[in-house]
Write a protein that holds these residues in place. Structure first.
Motif, mmCIF file in Angstrom:
data_model
loop_
_atom_site.group_PDB
_atom_site.id
_atom_site.type_symbol
_atom_site.label_atom_id
_atom_site.label_comp_id
_atom_site.label_asym_id
_atom_site.label_seq_id
_atom_site.Cartn_x
_atom_site.Cartn_y
_atom_site.Cartn_z
ATOM 1 N N ALA A 138 34.542 34.056 34.872
ATOM 2 C CA ALA A 138 35.204 32.791 35.194
ATOM 3 C C ALA A 138 34.984 32.467 36.666
ATOM 4 C CB ALA A 138 36.690 32.878 34.877
ATOM 5 N N GLU A 139 35.237 33.448 37.504
ATOM 6 C CA GLU A 139 35.078 33.195 38.941
ATOM 7 C C GLU A 139 33.609 33.002 39.301
ATOM 8 O OE1 GLU A 139 37.480 35.871 41.372
ATOM 9 O OE2 GLU A 139 39.083 35.805 39.882
ATOM 10 N N ALA A 152 32.625 29.485 38.226
ATOM 11 C CA ALA A 152 33.152 28.491 39.150
ATOM 12 C C ALA A 152 32.289 28.444 40.407
ATOM 13 C CB ALA A 152 34.601 28.817 39.500
ATOM 14 N N ASN A 160 40.712 37.679 41.306
ATOM 15 C CA ASN A 160 42.050 37.303 41.761
ATOM 16 C C ASN A 160 43.132 38.227 41.238
ATOM 17 O OD1 ASN A 160 41.195 35.081 43.216
ATOM 18 N ND2 ASN A 160 41.198 33.777 41.394
ATOM 19 N N LEU A 193 46.882 40.222 42.537
ATOM 20 C CA LEU A 193 48.022 39.500 41.982
ATOM 21 C C LEU A 193 49.054 40.436 41.367
ATOM 22 C CD1 LEU A 193 49.221 36.750 41.304
ATOM 23 C CD2 LEU A 193 47.917 36.788 39.182
ATOM 24 N N LEU A 202 51.111 44.049 40.469
ATOM 25 C CA LEU A 202 51.715 45.169 41.181
ATOM 26 C C LEU A 202 51.608 46.404 40.308
ATOM 27 C CD1 LEU A 202 54.937 43.943 42.984
ATOM 28 C CD2 LEU A 202 52.730 44.592 43.942
ATOM 29 N N THR A 250 39.569 23.972 37.817
ATOM 30 C CA THR A 250 38.646 25.066 38.085
ATOM 31 C C THR A 250 38.688 26.065 36.954
ATOM 32 O OG1 THR A 250 38.126 26.984 39.451
ATOM 33 C CG2 THR A 250 40.399 26.204 39.514
ATOM 34 N N ALA A 276 38.084 28.960 37.203
ATOM 35 C CA ALA A 276 38.527 30.259 37.706
ATOM 36 C C ALA A 276 39.986 30.520 37.342
ATOM 37 C CB ALA A 276 38.340 30.343 39.220
ATOM 38 N N THR A 321 47.221 31.728 44.307
ATOM 39 C CA THR A 321 48.334 32.600 43.956
ATOM 40 C C THR A 321 49.171 32.957 45.182
ATOM 41 O OG1 THR A 321 46.886 34.507 44.125
ATOM 42 C CG2 THR A 321 47.159 33.536 41.956
ATOM 43 N N LYS A 322 48.518 33.017 46.349
ATOM 44 C CA LYS A 322 49.274 33.316 47.570
ATOM 45 C C LYS A 322 50.341 32.238 47.804
ATOM 46 C CE LYS A 322 46.711 36.840 48.615
ATOM 47 N NZ LYS A 322 47.223 38.131 48.192
ATOM 48 N N GLU A 349 53.336 32.748 45.698
ATOM 49 C CA GLU A 349 54.216 33.794 46.191
ATOM 50 C C GLU A 349 55.128 33.283 47.309
ATOM 51 O OE1 GLU A 349 52.075 37.421 47.114
ATOM 52 O OE2 GLU A 349 50.908 37.214 45.267
ATOM 53 N N LEU A 360 50.190 32.855 35.512
ATOM 54 C CA LEU A 360 49.800 33.273 36.848
ATOM 55 C C LEU A 360 50.995 33.196 37.797
ATOM 56 C CD1 LEU A 360 46.957 34.171 37.192
ATOM 57 C CD2 LEU A 360 46.350 31.925 38.094
ATOM 58 N N VAL A 398 53.448 35.934 37.074
ATOM 59 C CA VAL A 398 53.050 37.217 37.660
ATOM 60 C C VAL A 398 53.368 37.230 39.152
ATOM 61 C CG1 VAL A 398 51.108 38.761 38.112
ATOM 62 C CG2 VAL A 398 51.289 37.621 35.905
ATOM 63 N N LYS A 437 55.918 39.794 41.136
ATOM 64 C CA LYS A 437 55.533 40.483 42.359
ATOM 65 C C LYS A 437 56.584 40.292 43.451
ATOM 66 C CE LYS A 437 51.404 40.791 45.229
ATOM 67 N NZ LYS A 437 50.104 40.119 45.439
#
Lengths: 325, 325
Positions: free
Chosen positions: A75-76, A79, A273, A277, A279, B68, B70, B218-219, B222, B244, B247, B251
Motif C-alpha cells: 500500500a505504501e 502510494a 506506518n 503505531l 504498542l 491515499t 496508504a 497517525t502522529k 495521537e 487507525l 489504535v 496507544k
DNA sequence: TTGTATGCGTTATCAG
DNA sequence: CTGATAACGCATACAA
C-alpha cells in the motif's frame, strides 16, 4: 465529447491549426491562437489521450503488479509509486496478483495489450523465462532475474544482519527468523542468509520458519508463531519479514504471557506506518519505500529513453530501534 | 510489436479476416481460422487495446480517486475494487489526491482525457458543482452530491448509534467522538449526528473532536487524543472514525496508564485488518468493504448501459465486539 | 502563417 | 466465406 474537429469548426480553422496550438508547435498568429483557445474553452475540449497515444506510440501508462495493495508495505509502496509517477506525467494501472502465477501472466499480457510504457513487477511467482517475451521496459522489485532486467531492492543482507546482531547484542540466545517462502527466489531471502550466517558466527541457536507460498493472512502468521513457541518455548528472539508479522508475534507473545522485550525480543521489517503505531512500538528494519518507488519509475523512464541502466539498484536500510527490543 | 497487418501478411489473408477470427464474428472457414491462429502464435500477437478503445469508444478503464491508498481503509477498498473490476473486464487507474482540491480536479480531467469509462470518487474536497462537467458514469463513496450522482456508503448513522450505545451500555459516563472534519460534507458525519443524538438521549456527557482537514497522519491523531485527555481526564469512552485512530487512542491510553477497557473503552470504525491484529483487539463498526467496492463497480457498469440506478446505496454495518470494550 | 493528406491499429460496412 | 475501404481522434510531413 467534443473532438479537435469540433474545435476547428467553431474557431473557423482546420484541425491542423488546433493541433498546433494544442502542442505549441510551429508558428501561429496570436489572433488564431486566441480564437482556438476560446473555442476549446467554449466546448470544454479535452484532447483524447487514446488517439494521441495511438499516434505517438506512447501511452504514458505504467503497470504496477503487486501481490495485494491491502498489505501495508505494498500500500505504501503503491502510494509512493503513484505519487512519483504522477509528478513525471505517468499514470498507473493497479494490478493485484494475489501471488498467483496465472494472474501475474494474465496481468502482464493485459498491460502489454494496453500499451503501457513500462511495468513494475513487485509480485514474483512466475519463472524467469516468462519475462523473455515481455518486450517492454520493466523493473523488478526485490528479485534479480537472470538476464539484465534491472531491479530495485533495499540491502536485504544488511537488513538481516542488523536485525540479527541487534537481537544477539540484546542478549538473545535462541532466535528464529519468520520469513516468506524461500523457494520463491526473492532477494528477501538474503535476510535469512544473513540471519543464519550471523547467528552461526556468533554462536547462537537459531531456527528458520517459512510461511506457505501465497500467504498474506495475519491469522496464518499467528498460527505459525504459536507453533514456533510450542516447539521452542525458550525462544527469546524473533526476526520477522514484515511489520505485520512482527505485530502478530507481539500478539502471540502477549497471549502466551511472554513479556516484550524482557522474555522475547522482536525485530520487524519495512517500517510501515503500523510499526510505530502499535504498542509496544516495533523495532524494525526500515526500507526506504519512497525512494524505492521513485527509483523504479526513474529506471523505467531511463529504459524508455534507451539509456543504459544499472541492473542492481540496492538502497540502504536502517535500523529503527523502538520498544520490542 | 506486431500488428494485425503483420498477422494478415504472415497468414496470407487480409486484416479484415484476422479481425474476424480475433472477434469471432461472421463466418470463417476452419482452414483460414487455423492459419490465422498460427500466424498470431508465431508472432506472439497481442491486439492493441488503444486502437480498439479508440474505435469502439470504450476503454475498459476505470478511474479510482482516493485520498491515499496508504491508509488501510482505502488500501483494502482499492484491493476490493480492483479485484472485482478485473473480474468484470475493467482495469483501474489509481489516483491519490491527498485530499487536495486541486489534485482531485486535475485527476478528474486526466481521467476524462484518458477516456475512462467511469470514475469512482472516494475523495471529496471539491465542491458539488465541480461534478457538473463530468459527463461520465461516476460513483461517489460516502458523499451525497446534490443531483443524481449515485453514491455507495454504509449505514453511517446506524454505525454511530451502535458504537455509542455500546459505549453507554458498558457503563461509560463521559464519551468523545474523534472524527474527521465535519465541514467536509461527508456522509460519515452522520456518525457524529448519531453519536450526539444517542448520547443526549441517554443522558451521557459527550464531546466531539474534529481532525484538521487533509490529515491522515497517525502522529496527529495521537496529539489530538492526548489533548482530549488533558481537557477531560475522566473521559471513559472514545468512539473514533477509523481503526487507525482507535489504535492511536489505545496507544495514548497506554502511555497515560489508563486501562482498556476498564478505565477507557474504545470503539473504532471500518474493521480493517489492523483492528483484529493489534492487542487489545479493537471493537469496531464493520463496513462491508468488499461489497461496497463491488457495488460501486456495478453501479458504474449499469450507468454505462444507460440503466436507471438508485442514488442511495447504503449497505448495513455490524458491530464487531472485541477487547477494547 | 495555415491547409491537405496520410497514418497510428483496429473494427464495421458493404461488396464480391 | 473473404476483401477493400472508411472511420475512430489526433499529429506530422509536405505544400501553399
Amino acid at each position: 465529447m467534443p473532438t479537435i474537429k469540433d474545435v476547428a469548426e467553431k474557431a473557423g480553422v482546420t484541425v491542423t491549426t488546433v493541433s498546433r496550438v494544442l502542442n505549441n508547435r510551429g508558428y501561429i498568429s496570436e489572433a488564431t491562437r486566441k480564437k482556438v483557445y476560446q473555442a476549446m474553452e467554449g466546448l470544454n475540449y479535452q484532447p483524447n489521450e487514446l488517439a494521441r497515444s495511438l499516434f505517438r506510440g506512447k501511452s504514458h501508462l505504467l503497470g504496477l503488479i503487486t501481490p495485494t495493495v491491502a498489505h501495508p508495505f505494498f500500500a505504501e509502496l503503491s502510494a509512493a509509486i503513484e505519487g512519483y509517477a504522477h509528478s513525471k506525467g505517468y499514470k498507473v494501472l493497479l494490478c493485484n496478483s494475489q501471488l498467483n502465477r496465472e494472474k501475474e501472466k494474465e496481468y502482464i499480457e493485459m498491460l502489454k495489450r494496453h500499451q503501457v510504457d513500462g511495468i513494475i513487477m513487485a509480485s514474483h511467482t512466475i519463472e524467469v523465462d516468462e519475462f523473455a517475451n515481455v518486450n517492454l521496459p520493466i523493473v523488478t522489485f526485490d528479485r534479480r532475474i537472470k538476464g539484465e532486467i534491472p531491479y530495485v531492492s533495499s540491502d536485504n543482507y544488511q537488513g538481516g544482519k542488523l536485525a540479527t546482531n541487534l537481537l544477539i547484542d540484546k542478549g538473545c540466545q535462541k532466535i528464529a527468523h519468520v520469513c516468506g517462502n524461500l523457494s520463491l527466489d526473492l532477494l528477501a531471502n538474503k535476510r535469512n542468509e544473513a540471519f543464519v550466517a550471523t547467528a552461526r558466527e556468533r554462536g547462537v541457536e537459531y531456527y528458520t520458519i517459512q510461511t506457505e507460498i501465497n500467504v498474506f493472512e495475519t491469522k496464518q502468521y499467528e498460527l505459525l508463531i504459536r507453533d514456533l513457541f510450542n516447539e521452542h518455548p525458550d525462544l527469546d528472539g524473533i526476526f520477522t519479514n514484515s511489520d505485520l508479522m512482527a505485530v502478530s508475534a507481539i500478539k502471540v507473545c502477549s497471549i502466551l504471557k511472554k513479556k516484550i522485550p524482557d522474555d522475547v525480543r522482536i525485530v520487524g521489517y519495512d517500517d510501515t506506518n503500523i510499526a510505530s503505531l502499535v504498542l509496544p512500538q516495533v523495532t524494525t528494519v526500515r526500507q526506504p519505500i519512497e525512494k524505492m518507488g521513485a527509483m523504479a519509475i526513474d529506471l523505467l523512464i531511463q529504459q524508455m529513453n534507451k539509456e543504459q541502466v544499472p541492473v542492481d539498484n540496492i538502497l540502504p536500510v536502517t535500523l529503527q530501534e523502538r520498544e520490542t527490543t
